[in-house]
Design a protein around this motif. Structure first.
Motif, PDB file in Angstrom:
ATOM      1  N   MET A   1      96.332 117.729  57.457  1.00 36.66           N
ATOM      2  CA  MET A   1      96.996 116.776  56.562  1.00 36.66           C
ATOM      3  C   MET A   1      97.932 115.894  57.389  1.00 36.66           C
ATOM      4  N   GLY A   2      97.438 115.477  58.549  1.00 38.55           N
ATOM      5  CA  GLY A   2      98.314 115.018  59.617  1.00 38.55           C
ATOM      6  C   GLY A   2      98.620 113.538  59.639  1.00 38.55           C
ATOM      7  N   ASN A   3      99.855 113.239  60.054  1.00 42.26           N
ATOM      8  CA  ASN A   3     100.250 111.861  60.336  1.00 42.26           C
ATOM      9  C   ASN A   3      99.614 111.366  61.622  1.00 42.26           C
ATOM     10  N   TYR A   4      99.391 112.284  62.545  1.00 38.21           N
ATOM     11  CA  TYR A   4      98.708 111.959  63.801  1.00 38.21           C
ATOM     12  C   TYR A   4      97.423 112.755  63.859  1.00 38.21           C
ATOM     13  N   ARG A   5      96.380 112.114  64.342  1.00 35.60           N
ATOM     14  CA  ARG A   5      95.091 112.773  64.462  1.00 35.60           C
ATOM     15  C   ARG A   5      94.678 112.817  65.929  1.00 35.60           C
ATOM     16  N   ILE A   6      94.101 113.940  66.305  1.00 29.07           N
ATOM     17  CA  ILE A   6      93.605 114.147  67.654  1.00 29.07           C
ATOM     18  C   ILE A   6      92.141 114.544  67.558  1.00 29.07           C
ATOM     19  N   ASP A   7      91.302 113.858  68.332  1.00 26.21           N
ATOM     20  CA  ASP A   7      89.891 114.235  68.436  1.00 26.21           C
ATOM     21  C   ASP A   7      89.509 114.097  69.903  1.00 26.21           C
ATOM     22  N   GLY A   8      89.729 115.173  70.649  1.00 20.72           N
ATOM     23  CA  GLY A   8      89.473 115.122  72.085  1.00 20.72           C
ATOM     24  C   GLY A   8      90.411 114.157  72.776  1.00 20.72           C
ATOM     25  N   GLN A   9      89.855 113.136  73.394  1.00 17.70           N
ATOM     26  CA  GLN A   9      90.668 112.140  74.091  1.00 17.70           C
ATOM     27  C   GLN A   9      91.232 111.090  73.143  1.00 17.70           C
ATOM     28  N   LYS A  10      90.701 111.013  71.946  1.00 14.57           N
ATOM     29  CA  LYS A  10      91.130 109.992  70.988  1.00 14.57           C
ATOM     30  C   LYS A  10      92.339 110.490  70.194  1.00 14.57           C
ATOM     31  N   ILE A  11      93.372 109.679  70.107  1.00 12.56           N
ATOM     32  CA  ILE A  11      94.527 109.978  69.273  1.00 12.56           C
ATOM     33  C   ILE A  11      94.884 108.723  68.486  1.00 12.56           C
ATOM     34  N   TRP A  12      95.344 108.926  67.256  1.00 11.13           N
ATOM     35  CA  TRP A  12      95.712 107.751  66.457  1.00 11.13           C
ATOM     36  C   TRP A  12      96.709 108.133  65.356  1.00 11.13           C
ATOM     37  N   LYS A  13      97.345 107.085  64.831  1.00 13.04           N
ATOM     38  CA  LYS A  13      98.290 107.230  63.730  1.00 13.04           C
ATOM     39  C   LYS A  13      97.580 106.901  62.421  1.00 13.04           C
ATOM     40  N   THR A  14      97.921 107.633  61.362  1.00 16.59           N
ATOM     41  CA  THR A  14      97.464 107.241  60.041  1.00 16.59           C
ATOM     42  C   THR A  14      98.329 106.086  59.545  1.00 16.59           C
ATOM     43  N   PRO A  15      97.869 105.328  58.539  1.00 18.26           N
ATOM     44  CA  PRO A  15      98.722 104.271  57.971  1.00 18.26           C
ATOM     45  C   PRO A  15     100.073 104.791  57.483  1.00 18.26           C
ATOM     46  N   THR A  16     100.102 106.015  56.977  1.00 15.57           N
ATOM     47  CA  THR A  16     101.361 106.603  56.520  1.00 15.57           C
ATOM     48  C   THR A  16     102.379 106.685  57.652  1.00 15.57           C
ATOM     49  N   THR A  17     101.912 107.018  58.848  1.00 16.13           N
ATOM     50  CA  THR A  17     102.812 107.124  60.006  1.00 16.13           C
ATOM     51  C   THR A  17     103.500 105.799  60.286  1.00 16.13           C
ATOM     52  N   LEU A  18     102.776 104.713  60.132  1.00 16.87           N
ATOM     53  CA  LEU A  18     103.355 103.393  60.392  1.00 16.87           C
ATOM     54  C   LEU A  18     104.516 103.121  59.448  1.00 16.87           C
ATOM     55  N   ILE A  19     104.352 103.514  58.201  1.00 15.35           N
ATOM     56  CA  ILE A  19     105.418 103.313  57.223  1.00 15.35           C
ATOM     57  C   ILE A  19     106.616 104.208  57.524  1.00 15.35           C
ATOM     58  N   LEU A  20     106.346 105.436  57.926  1.00 19.25           N
ATOM     59  CA  LEU A  20     107.440 106.339  58.309  1.00 19.25           C
ATOM     60  C   LEU A  20     108.210 105.797  59.515  1.00 19.25           C
ATOM     61  N   GLU A  21     107.506 105.212  60.462  1.00 16.85           N
ATOM     62  CA  GLU A  21     108.176 104.596  61.612  1.00 16.85           C
ATOM     63  C   GLU A  21     109.159 103.530  61.153  1.00 16.85           C
ATOM     64  N   LEU A  22     108.731 102.690  60.236  1.00 10.28           N
ATOM     65  CA  LEU A  22     109.590 101.593  59.774  1.00 10.28           C
ATOM     66  C   LEU A  22     110.793 102.121  58.994  1.00 10.28           C
TER      67      LEU A  22
END
Length: 647
Positions: A505-526
């Motif tokens: 249920m993650g704000n950040y996702r990891i798939d091997g070498q790939k990592i990314w932020k969900t849209p929710t994470t961007l809003i939390l950053e702001l």
């Protein structure tokens, strides 16, 4: 809808109080692939401590034994042969003595035994496929074993080397550098004579952040959650902190009965606390009131915060940390009303237990803040009423958890592209829940107790064992609306923590070498970066819309199309606005001001856009793309907007 009057009102002289420093936190729990395997911990080898059961399959009848019998999963046989080699999970040969957890899922105190029964020309042993995410970096390989003095052959992809075993346990270490850029490789450990016992092995990049992956840590530092709550969550109710300190190779794994998985025990107190320091997030520890005792809880706090003259402060120093950790707030238990918790109990018994824990902990540290287990509204048998009336010791906040939609246990989950309207409307239900919970607290205590809303999110399709959600723009707008609602009740809500930080249920996702932020994470950053200071009393006039039933969420006929919150700090107002309309831009009247110094937008091209491993930044934060006037703003459809206004 856009032609109707939309208005947001606030004034710098009309404040409901100061914004708490704990408003934008997150949870880090040992669950699924949050920590290990594909998570934030940098270890490459899966089940490196050989815990749990072997692969027993009785499918060969009288023909022969299963060739991998005795090999602890997910390891497999390397040149297996019923005639030449035997495997066993040895429960008599191990590197440490003492008690272990014994259950039907296997053991955490065992070694992998490889015995050559009849010599052959080829080596035989165990293997597993591994993924090297940082193949260009130097790695450290280590193995703890004992044998008869024979050669032990190690192969890691294109690299081969030989170890000479000893008759007593010893650790072998070697720095390695790969020459082949292939990220998928085979690891094998083999012999051709006698027998060998392997207690554990490890392969990690040499460059980590206290063992955590540097890439995802760097990404989290772009947010810096207000706090990180650890180690749970449900996991906490069976966790004993003393088993998670010291040399990681000597920490016994154990079976986690909360989430039904083996715990390697590599990530413990020191690793978590040092990682929080590096990120800049305040640590919050949850004390085990499930099968834990007040004495254990007090000892943990002494280890964390005591001077080196105390018993457990000395132990912390022995483990490499002289300076006490900066711990200010602790949770006393987690969801103790729930049958999914180890040691769950009734409200009055929990209150009595709470007092015993706080009394014991105050003796080693009298300066902490305490968060008690609460419940939403009057649920779980009037839990809040009974707890608040029976707790005698200090209580600063009451913890509540709430997840929206709740279709995760349905046979068929709604696809993320089909649930935009009910998802953005879910904040209506959250606001109602918060108001009823606030009333419940005020009706049952005169103490200045506020709410820690420390677990929240939409819960739609996450299933055991990995609990993955496809969080998209709709979920991000839900988060924006929920946080606006919490800020607008910031006199009573002083803590929020999204569940969860990584993968699950993650704000950040990891798939091997790939990592990314969900849209929710961007809003939390702001929110975290710009909302601070005084909370301005904010009112919103906007059209409403109806939302359909979904999961446990009923029909709501009057959801506001717009919601907002505002804070004031150093002659600057931070205004955050959610436009829930799928298709329409909205012009919104706001108080007259000097100028909008900058603005930020999260919206995507469609109302259900998502970031994933194929498109890591399909949704991003856009700066200064919004139309602003002296007394109005214009926001696009399905959007979260944040404005910094000079006054």
């Amino acid at each position: 809808m856009s032609k109707q009057k939309n208005k947001i009102q606030f004034h710098t002289e009309n404040s409901i109080g100061e914004l708490s420093p704990h408003m934008f936190g997150a949870n880090l729990e040992h669950i699924g692939e949050a920590i290990y395997k594909n998570g934030v911990w940098a270890e490459v080898i899966e089940n490196r401590k050989f815990c749990g059961a072997d692969k027993f399959i009785w499918e060969t009848g009288v023909k022969d034994d299963h060739l991998d019998f005795g090999i602890i999963r997910p390891w497999k046989g390397f040149n297996p042969s019923a005639k030449h080699v035997m495997y066993a999970h040895s429960n008599s040969e191990y590197i440490v003595k003492g008690d272990e957890q014994i259950n039907r899922f296997g053991s955490g105190k065992q070694s992998q035994q490889i015995t050559i029964r009849e010599n052959s020309e080829i080596n035989r042993g165990i293997k597993q496929s591994i993924n090297i995410n940082f193949v260009d970096q130097e790695h450290r390989f280590s193995i703890m074993l004992k044998g008869t003095g024979q050669k032990v052959y190690i192969q890691i992809g294109e690299l081969n080397f030989v170890i000479k075993s000893r008759t007593k346990w010893f650790e072998f270490k070697k720095n390695i550098k790969f020459t082949d850029n292939k990220t998928t490789k085979n690891l094998s450990i083999s012999i051709n004579s006698d027998e060998v016992f392997i207690a554990n092995c490890s392969l990690m990049p040499k460059s980590t952040i206290y063992g955590f992956r540097k890439d995802i840590t760097k990404l989290i530092k772009e947010w810096v959650p207000s706090y990180l709550r650890w180690p749970g969550g449900n996991y906490l109710s069976g966790y004993n902190w003393i088993h998670g300190i010291g040399d990681k190779n000597y920490r016994l794994p154990f079976y986690d009965f909360a989430w039904y998985e083996w715990e390697n025990n590599d990530v413990g107190t020191d690793e978590f606390m040092q990682w929080c320091e590096y990120i800049g997030s305040e640590p919050m520890i949850t004390i085990n009131t499930g099968n834990g005792t007040p004495a254990e809880g007090a000892a943990w706090i002494e280890y964390l915060t005591g001077s080196v003259k105390t018993k457990y402060g000395k132990l912390r120093k022995k483990n490499g940390r002289s300076q006490p950790y900066n711990l200010k707030t602790i949770f006393i238990g987690n969801e103790m009303f729930g049958g999914w918790q180890i040691g769950h109990t009734d409200a009055k018994t929990y209150a009595l237990k709470y007092d015993k824990f706080v009394k014991a902990i105050k003796k080693v540290n009298p300066n902490l803040r305490y968060i008690a287990v609460g419940a939403c509204m009057d649920h779980f048998g009037h839990w809040n009423e009974i707890v608040l009336k029976n707790i005698k010791e200090r209580i600063d906040e009451l913890s509540i958890h709430y997840y929206s939609i709740r279709t995760e246990k349905d046979k068929i989950h709604p696809h993320y592209t089909s649930r935009y309207i009910p998802t953005v409307a879910a904040s209506t239900e959250v606001e109602s829940m918060l108001d009823k919970t606030i009333a419940e607290i005020k009706n049952n205590t005169k103490k200045p107790i506020t709410i820690a809303f420390d677990e929240w999110n939409t819960y739609v399709e996450a299933e055991h064992p990995n609990y993955i959600e496809n969080y998209n723009i709709a979920d991000a707008l839900y988060a924006g609306s929920l946080l606006n609602a919490c800020i607008n009740r910031g006199d009573m809500i002083t803590n929020t923590g999204i569940y969860h930080l990584i993968n699950v249920m993650g704000n950040y996702r990891i798939d091997g070498q790939k990592i990314w932020k969900t849209p929710t994470t961007l809003i939390l950053e702001l929110f975290t970066k710009y909302h601070k200071g005084k909370i301005l009393k904010t009112s919103v006039n906007s059209p409403t819309f109806e939302s359909p039933k979904i999961g446990k969420q009923p029909i709501y006929k009057k959801n506001k199309l717009i919601d907002a919150s505002a804070t004031y700090h150093k002659n600057q107002i931070c205004l955050s606005v959610v436009n829930k309309s799928e298709k329409e831009s909205l012009i919104i009247s706001i108080p007259t001001h000097k100028k909008v110094s900058s603005n930020y937008l999260v919206n995507g091209n469609s109302p259900t856009d998502i970031n994933d491993k194929k498109n890591l930044e399909k949704v991003s934060i856009k700066k200064n793309k919004l139309e602003c006037g002296k007394d109005y703003i214009k926001v696009p459809p399905h959007s979260f907007s944040l404005f910094l206004i000079k006054v």
